[in-house]
Design an enzyme around this catalytic site. Structure first.
Site, PDB file in Angstrom:
ATOM      1  N   HIS A 121      42.791  35.411  30.365  1.00  0.00           N
ATOM      2  CA  HIS A 121      42.360  35.225  32.023  1.00  0.00           C
ATOM      3  C   HIS A 121      41.155  34.740  31.944  1.00  0.00           C
ATOM      4  O   HIS A 121      40.118  35.458  31.277  1.00  0.00           O
ATOM      5  CB  HIS A 121      43.174  36.225  32.772  1.00  0.00           C
ATOM      6  N   ASP A 198      43.473  44.037  29.061  1.00  0.00           N
ATOM      7  CA  ASP A 198      43.947  43.616  30.623  1.00  0.00           C
ATOM      8  C   ASP A 198      45.746  44.280  30.806  1.00  0.00           C
ATOM      9  O   ASP A 198      46.128  42.846  30.078  1.00  0.00           O
ATOM     10  CB  ASP A 198      43.180  42.287  30.646  1.00  0.00           C
ATOM     11  N   GLN A 201      49.058  41.836  34.109  1.00  0.00           N
ATOM     12  CA  GLN A 201      51.437  41.027  33.620  1.00  0.00           C
ATOM     13  C   GLN A 201      51.656  42.286  33.189  1.00  0.00           C
ATOM     14  O   GLN A 201      52.766  42.286  32.947  1.00  0.00           O
ATOM     15  CB  GLN A 201      50.809  39.984  32.969  1.00  0.00           C
ATOM     16  N   LYS A 224      49.833  43.590  42.384  1.00  0.00           N
ATOM     17  CA  LYS A 224      50.694  42.573  41.336  1.00  0.00           C
ATOM     18  C   LYS A 224      52.167  43.105  40.867  1.00  0.00           C
ATOM     19  O   LYS A 224      52.982  43.428  40.284  1.00  0.00           O
ATOM     20  CB  LYS A 224      50.468  42.107  40.117  1.00  0.00           C
ATOM     21  N   CYS A 361      43.751  30.026  35.900  1.00  0.00           N
ATOM     22  CA  CYS A 361      43.028  30.255  34.882  1.00  0.00           C
ATOM     23  C   CYS A 361      42.590  31.482  33.893  1.00  0.00           C
ATOM     24  O   CYS A 361      42.456  32.070  33.369  1.00  0.00           O
ATOM     25  CB  CYS A 361      42.134  32.153  36.309  1.00  0.00           C
TER      26      CYS A 361
END
Length: 406
Positions: A121, A198, A201, A224, A361
């Site tokens: 991302h 990261d 997700q 999220k 993104c």
């Protein structure tokens, strides 16, 4: 499969869009919120809205207990060693920027290397670009395999004695690829590098244990994972955080201020300058309670069943391209031949189906996929195989409509 009672706890899903029952398939962008999260945040604002850490009055004490109680829930949820390792931030982007500009600027110099993947991302690319420009460090990108995964052999080749940071997504927001973080962390550590992950997700969809993964930094966002917007978490090993300088300065994060110098509070507060995100933290704590009541293993299993069914049904559509590996997290990114993804998303919206369209993104990845944009259907615990059937029917209607037009 999770039952209908789970879906019923999300009031926003009980509505019609363009004359059709809403089918929300954009949870990778932001998840919907269960009633208990909404209620807890309303309770904060209506019952004990106050600043934290400063006042000794009753409301201030209750607010502080709620705020720090949520930090304890975060610690347990990701199995951090201490609440000192859990920093509240605005979201994943802020967390990665904090590491880049505090740890990165201090530990990088000319000739050092930062290793990333091409599936990142933008939030896990741009901060490293900026730090590289400031320090003279170089960016190295791991190649992707044909199915959108990475090879550990490529990691071993790329990560060398010059590597100081490996920055990698746990789960791709485009491909659904689940990266082998534990193995990559071992390779990084074998070369005296740190790994920054990261987890935006990943944390909402699977059990994440930062100690088992042996990561140095791990970032994720509340919105999220059934929590509110504007709140996220930076996990960092205490030994690293203690030797890092804050990137925001002001109230809350100070210990002592003189006219010409100041000292900082201990962890985690030295990284939380200004009035913190109190309501957001309280809401995040409620979201963690909600997810743990259902069970992360049950959520992961449910999403696996839904996404496998989705791929199976979508592959029956002529002229569809599906991107990413067979084994993936709960999203499917795709394109219909001769239909722009924005047109696909607009057509589906007319049927009450919400999907994402664009570059997500991830422009370097779009270039790798030789696509200017894609459509994405992302699933969560409140989605069902019936939602998939409606999506597939909508895609067939979209393909038929645009076939007639052209």
């Amino acid at each position: 499969m999770l039952n209908e009672e789970v879906r019923n706890q999300f009031p926003i899903l009980d509505q019609e869009v363009n004359g059709h029952s809403l089918v929300y398939l954009d949870s990778a962008a932001t998840s919907q919120k269960p009633q208990q999260v909404i209620d807890v945040m309303n309770s904060y604002y209506s019952g004990y809205n106050s600043n934290v850490h400063r006042g000794v009055h009753t409301l201030g004490t209750r607010a502080t207990e709620g705020y720090e109680g949520s930090r304890e829930k975060v610690k347990n949820f990701i199995n951090a060693n201490s609440t000192k390792e859990c920093i509240f931030v605005r979201g994943t982007t802020t967390a990665i920027n904090t590491v880049a500009h505090s740890y990165g600027r201090e530990h990088l110099s000319e000739g050092d290397e930062i290793v990333l993947t091409k599936m990142e991302h933008h939030s896990n690319i741009i901060p490293w670009q900026q730090v590289a420009k400031l320090t003279g460090a170089k960016l190295k990108y791991l190649p992707l395999q044909e199915d959108g995964t990475i090879s550990l052999d490529d990691v071993r080749t790329a990560v060398t004695s010059n590597t100081k940071i490996v920055a990698m997504t746990h789960v791709s927001n485009v491909l659904g690829t689940i990266n082998p973080i534990k193995e990559v962390a071992q390779i990084a550590h074998d070369n005296d590098a740190v790994i920054v992950v990261d987890g935006a997700q990943a944390v909402p969809h699977m059990k994440v244990d930062v100690q088992d993964l042996e990561v140095d930094f791990y970032a994720f966002s509340g919105h999220k994972m059934c929590g509110p917007t504007g709140i996220g978490v930076l996990y960092g090993k205490q030994s690293l955080l203690e030797n890092m300088e804050p990137v925001e300065f002001g109230g809350e994060m100070i210990d002592f201020v003189d006219l010409h110098d100041s000292t900082w509070k201990e962890l985690p507060w030295k990284f939380e300058g200004g009035t913190p995100i109190i309501a957001g933290a309280v809401g995040l704590g409620a979201a963690i309670d909600f997810l743990e009541e259902i069970g992360m293993e049950a959520i992961e299993k449910h999403e696996e069943e839904v996404v496998h069914y989705a791929i199976e049904q979508m592959e029956k559509i002529d002229g569809i391209t599906i991107y990413g590996p067979k084994e993936r997290a709960g999203l499917v990114t795709f394109n219909l031949d001769d239909v722009h993804p924005h047109d696909t998303a607009t057509a589906l919206d007319s049927l009450g189906i919400a999907v994402r369209a664009g570059h997500h993104c991830a422009q370097p990845l779009m270039k790798e996929l030789q696509a200017t944009a894609t459509a994405r259907a992302s699933f969560y615990l409140y989605n069902s195989k019936q939602d998939v059937d409606l999506l597939v029917d909508g895609l067939r209607k979209t393909k038929e409509y645009f076939g007639d037009v052209f």
